[in-house]
Design an enzyme around this catalytic site. Structure first.
Site, PDB file in Angstrom:
ATOM      1  N   SER B   9     -42.985 119.432 -61.878  1.00  0.00           N
ATOM      2  CA  SER B   9     -42.751 120.723 -61.238  1.00  0.00           C
ATOM      3  C   SER B   9     -42.967 121.872 -62.206  1.00  0.00           C
ATOM      4  O   SER B   9     -42.362 121.918 -63.281  1.00  0.00           O
ATOM      5  CB  SER B   9     -41.318 120.793 -60.719  1.00  0.00           C
ATOM      6  OG  SER B   9     -40.975 122.137 -60.461  1.00  0.00           O
ATOM      7  N   HIS B  34     -46.446 119.898 -58.635  1.00  0.00           N
ATOM      8  CA  HIS B  34     -45.452 120.345 -57.660  1.00  0.00           C
ATOM      9  C   HIS B  34     -45.117 121.811 -57.888  1.00  0.00           C
ATOM     10  O   HIS B  34     -44.730 122.219 -58.976  1.00  0.00           O
ATOM     11  CB  HIS B  34     -44.190 119.487 -57.800  1.00  0.00           C
ATOM     12  CG  HIS B  34     -43.175 119.735 -56.742  1.00  0.00           C
ATOM     13  ND1 HIS B  34     -43.238 119.169 -55.489  1.00  0.00           N
ATOM     14  CD2 HIS B  34     -42.056 120.493 -56.751  1.00  0.00           C
ATOM     15  CE1 HIS B  34     -42.210 119.572 -54.770  1.00  0.00           C
ATOM     16  NE2 HIS B  34     -41.473 120.364 -55.510  1.00  0.00           N
ATOM     17  N   ASP B  36     -42.851 124.889 -56.876  1.00  0.00           N
ATOM     18  CA  ASP B  36     -41.598 125.320 -56.238  1.00  0.00           C
ATOM     19  C   ASP B  36     -41.648 126.804 -55.892  1.00  0.00           C
ATOM     20  O   ASP B  36     -41.614 127.651 -56.773  1.00  0.00           O
ATOM     21  CB  ASP B  36     -40.418 125.039 -57.164  1.00  0.00           C
ATOM     22  CG  ASP B  36     -40.016 123.573 -57.154  1.00  0.00           C
ATOM     23  OD1 ASP B  36     -40.019 122.944 -58.222  1.00  0.00           O
ATOM     24  OD2 ASP B  36     -39.721 123.055 -56.054  1.00  0.00           O
ATOM     25  N   MET B  38     -39.958 129.993 -54.182  1.00  0.00           N
ATOM     26  CA  MET B  38     -38.643 130.525 -53.775  1.00  0.00           C
ATOM     27  C   MET B  38     -38.758 132.019 -53.515  1.00  0.00           C
ATOM     28  O   MET B  38     -39.433 132.722 -54.276  1.00  0.00           O
ATOM     29  CB  MET B  38     -37.632 130.272 -54.896  1.00  0.00           C
ATOM     30  CG  MET B  38     -37.529 128.817 -55.303  1.00  0.00           C
ATOM     31  SD  MET B  38     -36.330 128.599 -56.651  1.00  0.00           S
ATOM     32  CE  MET B  38     -36.622 126.877 -57.058  1.00  0.00           C
ATOM     33  N   HIS B  67     -43.781 123.184 -52.279  1.00  0.00           N
ATOM     34  CA  HIS B  67     -42.473 123.087 -51.619  1.00  0.00           C
ATOM     35  C   HIS B  67     -41.998 124.513 -51.337  1.00  0.00           C
ATOM     36  O   HIS B  67     -41.669 125.261 -52.260  1.00  0.00           O
ATOM     37  CB  HIS B  67     -41.503 122.339 -52.537  1.00  0.00           C
ATOM     38  CG  HIS B  67     -40.092 122.303 -52.027  1.00  0.00           C
ATOM     39  ND1 HIS B  67     -39.035 121.947 -52.821  1.00  0.00           N
ATOM     40  CD2 HIS B  67     -39.561 122.564 -50.803  1.00  0.00           C
ATOM     41  CE1 HIS B  67     -37.911 121.995 -52.108  1.00  0.00           C
ATOM     42  NE2 HIS B  67     -38.210 122.373 -50.883  1.00  0.00           N
ATOM     43  N   MET B  69     -39.422 127.013 -50.332  1.00  0.00           N
ATOM     44  CA  MET B  69     -38.005 127.323 -50.117  1.00  0.00           C
ATOM     45  C   MET B  69     -37.972 128.773 -49.697  1.00  0.00           C
ATOM     46  O   MET B  69     -37.549 129.670 -50.448  1.00  0.00           O
ATOM     47  CB  MET B  69     -37.214 127.037 -51.395  1.00  0.00           C
ATOM     48  CG  MET B  69     -37.081 125.550 -51.643  1.00  0.00           C
ATOM     49  SD  MET B  69     -36.700 125.131 -53.365  1.00  0.00           S
ATOM     50  CE  MET B  69     -38.347 125.193 -54.085  1.00  0.00           C
ATOM     51  N   MET B 138     -34.016 116.432 -51.331  1.00  0.00           N
ATOM     52  CA  MET B 138     -33.527 117.197 -52.479  1.00  0.00           C
ATOM     53  C   MET B 138     -32.269 116.534 -53.017  1.00  0.00           C
ATOM     54  O   MET B 138     -31.332 116.234 -52.242  1.00  0.00           O
ATOM     55  CB  MET B 138     -33.180 118.637 -52.076  1.00  0.00           C
ATOM     56  CG  MET B 138     -34.362 119.465 -51.630  1.00  0.00           C
ATOM     57  SD  MET B 138     -35.631 119.629 -52.902  1.00  0.00           S
ATOM     58  CE  MET B 138     -34.750 120.458 -54.220  1.00  0.00           C
ATOM     59  N   ASP B 180     -36.640 115.186 -55.359  1.00  0.00           N
ATOM     60  CA  ASP B 180     -36.717 116.323 -56.273  1.00  0.00           C
ATOM     61  C   ASP B 180     -35.311 116.791 -56.633  1.00  0.00           C
ATOM     62  O   ASP B 180     -34.516 117.132 -55.763  1.00  0.00           O
ATOM     63  CB  ASP B 180     -37.486 117.486 -55.617  1.00  0.00           C
ATOM     64  CG  ASP B 180     -37.641 118.695 -56.545  1.00  0.00           C
ATOM     65  OD1 ASP B 180     -38.165 119.721 -56.080  1.00  0.00           O
ATOM     66  OD2 ASP B 180     -37.243 118.624 -57.726  1.00  0.00           O
TER      67      ASP B 180
END
Lengths: 173, 224
Positions: B9, B34, B36, B38, B67, B69, B138, B180
């Site tokens: 990640s 990966h 992330d 946000m 991913h 979020m 998660m 993750d």
């Protein structure tokens, strides 16, 4: 009148080599580095957050002029201060109490800027001139790079300059 | 034998030289990268957006696994698809219409996944297994790297692994089961035993001076 400063926006840089891009700008004469922070809510795009600023400040010591196109700008002051931001510029449209937010930013050790979108009248920030360190007059609708300059926003700059001869007034877009 | 995938990640990478970090970790054996994402709203942190994905796309010779979020999901999902993402996962609670978001992702030519927070129940899987390419469990509450693995995630993995195996037996379709949050050298074997086949690791990899050594050590744990 303050000395003119150039603050290149990293929005048009290569995000794969951000430290190198910043160093390149500084070596070519940039005074500040303009970091466009977007949260997908205040503007319809997401760019970078405090973790990116944190990594950047490990590589270089430059004046990071963070333009916070985020909602709830009061929530992120400490994160950005810890990350090493030099100036925290929030949007007048994103907060209910700009004066308190400026105090909060100063308490966190950063300079405070207030940004105004094209359609927002300059009257909204006129009373903050003695408190804010900088006013950012947007000459595009914030959210994306590469847009046309809106000359019709320039009277706002004139009006602000007339009242505050020593204020840093930034133009973006 | 199961094909395990290691997906480092970038949350724990050096964002100031991300292209180089991505190249190095792929060279060291990473299967996926990966991402992330946000947005300060769905989780209390703001990381990177589609422009960063676009910037690292030329450096990533492996799939980019995003991913989200974020809330809402659809516009950002489209933007990431256009920026070169290969797999896009989102949280079911963050979408106004889960079926539509999954279709949107697949219409863009990407694989689609659903991500489950530690306390989020698995009932969202009841009626859409045939539309999923990946399920992400998660094992920390999302928002920051460097957190500890939540042991209850092992039970969740076991439950999802049963569902996936039943689905595969019935349809022949494979669905990746991804974990993750707090994945490390000392727990990856147990996590694999519980059913995960795709492992996101942030600080466990990027926090080490030699990515190749830690990835090789992780693979050894998986084979043992």
């Amino acid at each position: 009148m303050p000395i003119a400063k150039i603050s290149p926006s990293l929005l048009s840089g290569d995000f794969g080599i951000l430290a190198a891009e910043c160093k390149r700008m500084v070596s070519h004469g940039a005074d500040w580095l303009h970091m466009d922070v977007m949260d997908g809510h205040f503007v319809p795009n997401i760019t970078i957050g405090a973790p990116v600023i944190s990594c950047l400040t490990k590589h270089l010591n430059a004046f990071l002029d963070c333009h916070m196109m985020v909602s709830h700008p009061e929530k992120w002051v400490d994160d950005f201060a810890k990350a090493g931001a030099s100036l925290y510029c929030f949007h007048i449209e994103a907060t209910q109490d700009a004066s308190a937010l400026i105090d909060q930013i100063h308490a966190a050790g950063m300079k405070a800027g207030v940004a105004v979108k094209p359609k927002t009248p300059i009257s909204t920030v006129m009373d903050l001139g003695h408190k804010m360190d900088m006013c950012l007059v947007m000459t595009v609708e914030p959210g994306f790079g590469g847009q046309r300059f809106m000359a019709e926003c320039m009277p706002k700059v004139k009006e602000l300059r007339a009242k505050y001869p020593d204020l840093d007034i930034e133009v973006d877009g | 034998m199961k094909h395990y995938r290691i997906a480092p990640s970038i949350l724990s990478a050096d964002f100031a030289r991300l292209g180089e970090e991505v190249r190095q970790v792929i060279d060291a054996g990473a299967d996926w990268i990966h991402f992330d994402v946000m947005d300060n709203h769905y989780v209390p942190n703001l990381t990177v957006g589609p422009m960063v994905c676009e910037a690292i796309r030329p450096h990533a010779t492996v799939p980019i696994d995003v991913h989200l979020m974020v809330q809402p999901t659809d516009r950002i999902a489209s933007d990431f698809a256009k920026a070169g993402a290969n797999i896009i996962s989102f949280h079911p609670e963050a979408s106004d219409h889960i079926d539509r978001t999954l279709s949107l992702i697949r219409d863009h030519g990407c694989q689609a996944g659903l991500a489950f927070n530690p306390a989020t129940p698995l009932h969202y899987l009841d009626h859409l297994m045939d539309r999923l390419d990946l399920i992400l469990i998660m094992s920390v509450n999302p928002g920051f790297g460097g957190q500890s693995f939540i042991p209850e995630a092992l039970n969740k993995l076991r439950a999802v692994r049963s569902r996936i195996d039943a689905h595969t037996a019935k349809t022949g379709r494979e669905i990746r089961l991804q974990i993750d949050g707090g994945v490390k050298l000392d727990n990856i074997a147990a996590i694999a035993a519980a059913g995960a086949d795709t492992f996101v690791a942030g600080s466990a990899i990027f926090g080490q001076p030699d990515y190749r050594t830690v990835i090789a050590a992780m693979r050894q744990q998986l084979v043992a």
